[in-house]
Design a protein around this motif. Structure first.
Motif, short mmCIF file in Angstrom:
data_model
loop_
_atom_site.label_atom_id
_atom_site.label_comp_id
_atom_site.label_asym_id
_atom_site.label_seq_id
_atom_site.Cartn_x
_atom_site.Cartn_y
_atom_site.Cartn_z
N ASN A 84 0.82 -1.21 0.00
CA ASN A 84 0.00 0.00 0.00
C ASN A 84 0.85 1.27 0.00
O ASN A 84 0.36 2.35 -0.31
CB ASN A 84 -0.95 0.01 1.21
CG ASN A 84 -0.22 -0.11 2.54
OD1 ASN A 84 0.75 -0.85 2.66
ND2 ASN A 84 -0.70 0.59 3.55
N CYS A 88 -9.31 -2.77 5.11
CA CYS A 88 -8.83 -1.42 5.44
C CYS A 88 -9.09 -1.11 6.91
O CYS A 88 -8.26 -0.47 7.57
CB CYS A 88 -9.52 -0.38 4.56
SG CYS A 88 -9.10 -0.48 2.81
N LEU A 138 -11.05 9.81 4.14
CA LEU A 138 -10.36 10.71 3.22
C LEU A 138 -10.97 12.10 3.30
O LEU A 138 -12.18 12.26 3.46
CB LEU A 138 -10.48 10.20 1.79
CG LEU A 138 -9.81 8.87 1.46
CD1 LEU A 138 -10.20 8.43 0.04
CD2 LEU A 138 -8.30 8.99 1.58
N ARG A 149 -3.67 3.98 5.64
CA ARG A 149 -3.92 3.98 4.20
C ARG A 149 -4.18 2.57 3.68
O ARG A 149 -3.31 1.70 3.75
CB ARG A 149 -2.71 4.57 3.45
CG ARG A 149 -2.96 4.67 1.96
CD ARG A 149 -1.71 5.08 1.19
NE ARG A 149 -2.03 5.39 -0.21
CZ ARG A 149 -2.20 4.48 -1.15
NH1 ARG A 149 -2.08 3.19 -0.86
NH2 ARG A 149 -2.50 4.84 -2.39
N SER A 150 -5.39 2.36 3.21
CA SER A 150 -5.71 1.13 2.50
C SER A 150 -5.44 -0.11 3.37
O SER A 150 -5.79 -0.14 4.54
CB SER A 150 -4.92 1.09 1.17
OG SER A 150 -5.38 0.08 0.31
#
Length: 351
Positions: free
Chosen positions: A109, A156, A271, A295-296
């Protein structure tokens, strides 16, 4: 499969909308690649940002979609761990450099040269999608295709709660934003046994009601009631141990920072619409708050996510509120943007 055609939801160029259902050739499986006949694709918040022209990550033109499940119909000559007919899902990583420090630790990621499905590589809002073998996860026979299409967003959340923080039974936490990500975070936290406050605003009333059904200990509409008063009551004035933001609202984040326990954590999952935001740094400094970006996901998050889905820790039927056929993709996007639904799925094939 030579010269066979399929349909896919394409973001043609940057800007608001600029999307259409197009015809394109079915991808071919070579090397370590496999072709998946797509069952379901979940519409992600990032897909909505892309539709609105607010998300600069996609390389256009590109077929959207990265939360999906399906059946393998073709494999490349180097594929050894997957066979035709397997029921699968896939990580969003399509290609990486393989040589950076992040790739060496399988933190794909964070690879600076990573290409992801639905952003830089054609994704799953189509009849078929091409994926790489290393990203594939086999599905238990007992897990439905609908449930499996939730594995990416759930991974996630696993990343945020298991890797970027260490959520524990003793923790009292605040989750901001009762959208799909917030509700996944909630169900993971209740599986662990943490005490959970879920916050939202007045337009989230139906989602806050669902959060209560899914196990939230407390829910609050912060436009009608004081978040500070509730946190003070629940924590005897010490503040919550951790906050997971799934809203991307800087106002909501600034509202909660002074009520995080000293040495507590704020984990950023949602986000933001804007790249730069004004944040209450004074409270972060004075309370020694740890502010962590999440993140992810990466490979180790996926088996946990699939296990949680398979054991029933995630209430799939309550999360999926609408399913649309691929041809009705625009109606599906509009239903998400209306704010009335929880998780909306696009069905590409009858499997």
């Amino acid at each position: 499969m030579d010269n066979m055609e399929m349909k896919g939801v394409c973001k043609a160029k940057n800007g608001y909308d600029q999307m259409e259902l197009i015809d394109l050739e079915v991808p071919k499986a070579t090397g370590d690649k496999i072709v998946i006949e797509v069952a379901y694709t979940g519409i992600c918040g990032s897909d909505i940002h892309t539709f609105k022209g607010e998300y600069g990550n996609p390389t256009t033109p590109v077929i959207l979609g990265h939360e999906f499940s399906g059946k393998v119909i073709d494999i490349g000559d180097k594929v050894t761990s997957v066979k035709v007919g397997d029921r699968v899902t896939s990580e969003t990583t399509f290609s990486v450099c393989g040589i950076c420090e992040y790739c060496k630790n399988k933190n794909y990621n964070l690879c600076p040269n990573r290409k992801g499905l639905g952003t830089q590589q054609n994704g799953s809002m189509a009849n078929f999608v091409l994926a790489r073998e290393e990203s594939i996860h086999l599905l238990p026979d007992t897990l439905s295709y609908e449930g499996a299409a939730m594995s990416e967003p759930l991974a996630c959340c696993v990343h945020a709660m298991y890797q970027k923080s260490r959520l524990e039974l003793k923790d009292t936490i605040l989750i901001i934003g009762p959208g799909p990500i917030g509700l996944y975070l909630l169900q993971i936290a209740k599986e662990i046994g943490s005490t959970v406050i879920m916050s939202g605003i007045t337009q989230d009333t139906h989602r806050l009601k669902l959060a209560k059904e899914l196990g939230a200990d407390y829910v609050i509409d912060t436009q009608k009631n004081s978040l500070k008063e509730l946190i003070d009551i629940v924590t005897n004035g010490s503040g919550v141990d951790k906050v997971y933001d799934a809203s991307g609202s800087i106002h909501a984040i600034n509202d909660c920072i002074p009520h995080i326990k000293k040495k507590g954590e704020l984990i950023q999952v949602g986000l933001f619409k804007d790249k730069f935001n004004s944040i209450d740094l004074e409270s972060i400094i004075q309370r020694e708050i740890i502010y962590v970006g999440s993140r992810s996901q990466n490979p180790e998050d996926w088996p946990i996510a699939i296990h949680l889905l398979d054991k029933g820790a995630i209430e799939v039927n309550k999360m999926i509120t609408k399913v649309f056929d691929l041809n009705s993709w625009r109606e599906a996007f509009e239903s998400v943007m209306s704010g009335e639904e929880i998780k909306v799925m696009i069905k590409s094939n009858e499997l």
